[in-house]
Design a protein around this motif. Structure first.
Motif, PDB file in Angstrom:
ATOM      1  N   LYS A 108       0.845  -1.212   0.000  1.00 39.46           N
ATOM      2  CA  LYS A 108       0.000   0.000   0.000  1.00 39.46           C
ATOM      3  C   LYS A 108       0.872   1.251   0.000  1.00 39.46           C
ATOM      4  O   LYS A 108       0.501   2.275  -0.559  1.00 39.46           O
ATOM      5  N   LEU A 109       2.035   1.146   0.636  1.00 44.05           N
ATOM      6  CA  LEU A 109       2.961   2.279   0.694  1.00 44.05           C
ATOM      7  C   LEU A 109       3.865   2.341  -0.543  1.00 44.05           C
ATOM      8  O   LEU A 109       4.598   3.307  -0.719  1.00 44.05           O
ATOM      9  N   GLY A 110       3.839   1.292  -1.350  1.00 41.85           N
ATOM     10  CA  GLY A 110       4.738   1.218  -2.495  1.00 41.85           C
ATOM     11  C   GLY A 110       6.176   0.977  -2.080  1.00 41.85           C
ATOM     12  O   GLY A 110       7.113   1.405  -2.753  1.00 41.85           O
ATOM     13  N   ALA A 111       6.362   0.290  -0.973  1.00 42.00           N
ATOM     14  CA  ALA A 111       7.688   0.103  -0.389  1.00 42.00           C
ATOM     15  C   ALA A 111       8.305  -1.238  -0.771  1.00 42.00           C
ATOM     16  O   ALA A 111       7.616  -2.211  -1.054  1.00 42.00           O
ATOM     17  N   GLU A 112       9.618  -1.263  -0.724  1.00 40.52           N
ATOM     18  CA  GLU A 112      10.411  -2.470  -0.889  1.00 40.52           C
ATOM     19  C   GLU A 112      10.278  -3.279   0.402  1.00 40.52           C
ATOM     20  O   GLU A 112      10.192  -2.714   1.495  1.00 40.52           O
ATOM     21  N   VAL A 113      10.288  -4.620   0.277  1.00 41.50           N
ATOM     22  CA  VAL A 113      10.109  -5.494   1.440  1.00 41.50           C
ATOM     23  C   VAL A 113      11.316  -6.413   1.613  1.00 41.50           C
ATOM     24  O   VAL A 113      11.813  -6.984   0.648  1.00 41.50           O
ATOM     25  N   CYS A 114      11.738  -6.555   2.869  1.00 43.08           N
ATOM     26  CA  CYS A 114      12.773  -7.526   3.218  1.00 43.08           C
ATOM     27  C   CYS A 114      12.299  -8.289   4.453  1.00 43.08           C
ATOM     28  O   CYS A 114      11.866  -7.689   5.435  1.00 43.08           O
ATOM     29  N   LEU A 115      12.355  -9.621   4.372  1.00 38.33           N
ATOM     30  CA  LEU A 115      12.054 -10.458   5.533  1.00 38.33           C
ATOM     31  C   LEU A 115      13.364 -10.773   6.232  1.00 38.33           C
ATOM     32  O   LEU A 115      14.340 -11.156   5.591  1.00 38.33           O
ATOM     33  N   ILE A 116      13.383 -10.608   7.552  1.00 33.28           N
ATOM     34  CA  ILE A 116      14.579 -10.922   8.333  1.00 33.28           C
ATOM     35  C   ILE A 116      14.243 -12.020   9.334  1.00 33.28           C
ATOM     36  O   ILE A 116      13.176 -12.025   9.948  1.00 33.28           O
ATOM     37  N   HIS A 117      15.177 -12.955   9.460  1.00 39.74           N
ATOM     38  CA  HIS A 117      15.082 -14.006  10.475  1.00 39.74           C
ATOM     39  C   HIS A 117      16.406 -14.016  11.234  1.00 39.74           C
ATOM     40  O   HIS A 117      17.468 -13.944  10.619  1.00 39.74           O
ATOM     41  N   VAL A 118      16.327 -14.099  12.552  1.00 42.34           N
ATOM     42  CA  VAL A 118      17.544 -14.090  13.366  1.00 42.34           C
ATOM     43  C   VAL A 118      17.699 -15.441  14.045  1.00 42.34           C
ATOM     44  O   VAL A 118      16.804 -15.909  14.735  1.00 42.34           O
ATOM     45  N   LEU A 119      18.859 -16.032  13.818  1.00 40.29           N
ATOM     46  CA  LEU A 119      19.221 -17.286  14.464  1.00 40.29           C
ATOM     47  C   LEU A 119      20.031 -16.927  15.698  1.00 40.29           C
ATOM     48  O   LEU A 119      21.029 -16.220  15.597  1.00 40.29           O
TER      49      LEU A 119
END
Length: 153
Positions: free
Chosen positions: A27-38
């Motif tokens: 909706k914001l027209g933003a780039e997306v990054c998923l982060i996972h922390v081990l």
């Protein structure tokens, strides 16, 4: 807001967090990054001397491949989660270490304008003794945080 970082943990409720965060980002027209922390797994291979009567790994042979395998499982999890969103522009990042610190460090490095996280229902005692990742991020963040309430079943 041009960049939205979505925190994913290994919990089925993360799907709701990813979906809601992704919808907001689009909706914001933003780039997306998923982060996972081990969590920092390197100490599993350390051969500590006996302390407090505990001989630990001195008497055992530790398979150091376990650490590598944990990293691969975590990478596979975050990459599969990104594919599940059916958007090839979604990027992923896997970090290691204390979760809140790792999220904040990468948010700064990547230039995130917004961090999306889920809030799990933990017991009051657990919150007092350990705090929560969400509260630690909120305490130290320099960018807005969008919280998605989720309940563990």
């Amino acid at each position: 807001m041009k960049k939205v970082l979505i925190g994913m943990d290994y919990n089925p409720n993360s799907e709701k967090v990813a979906r809601k965060g992704y919808e907001l980002a689009k909706k914001l027209g933003a780039e997306v990054c998923l982060i996972h922390v081990l969590a920092d797994v390197s100490y599993y291979g350390v051969n500590y001397p006996t302390f407090m009567g505990y001989e630990g790994y001195n008497e055992m042979q530790v398979d150091l491949n376990v650490i590598s395998e944990l990293r691969e499982v975590a990478r596979d999890f975050i990459e599969t989660a990104a594919k599940h969103l059916n958007d090839p522009s979604v990027s992923t990042y896997m970090a290691e270490g204390p979760t809140a610190s790792a999220i904040l460090e990468y948010a700064k490095e990547w230039g995130a304008d917004l961090i999306v996280m889920g809030t799990h229902s933990h017991s009051v005692l657990e919150k007092v003794l350990m705090g929560t990742t969400a509260s630690r991020v909120l305490e130290k963040t320099e960018v807005p945080v969008y919280m998605i309430p989720v309940k563990d079943k």
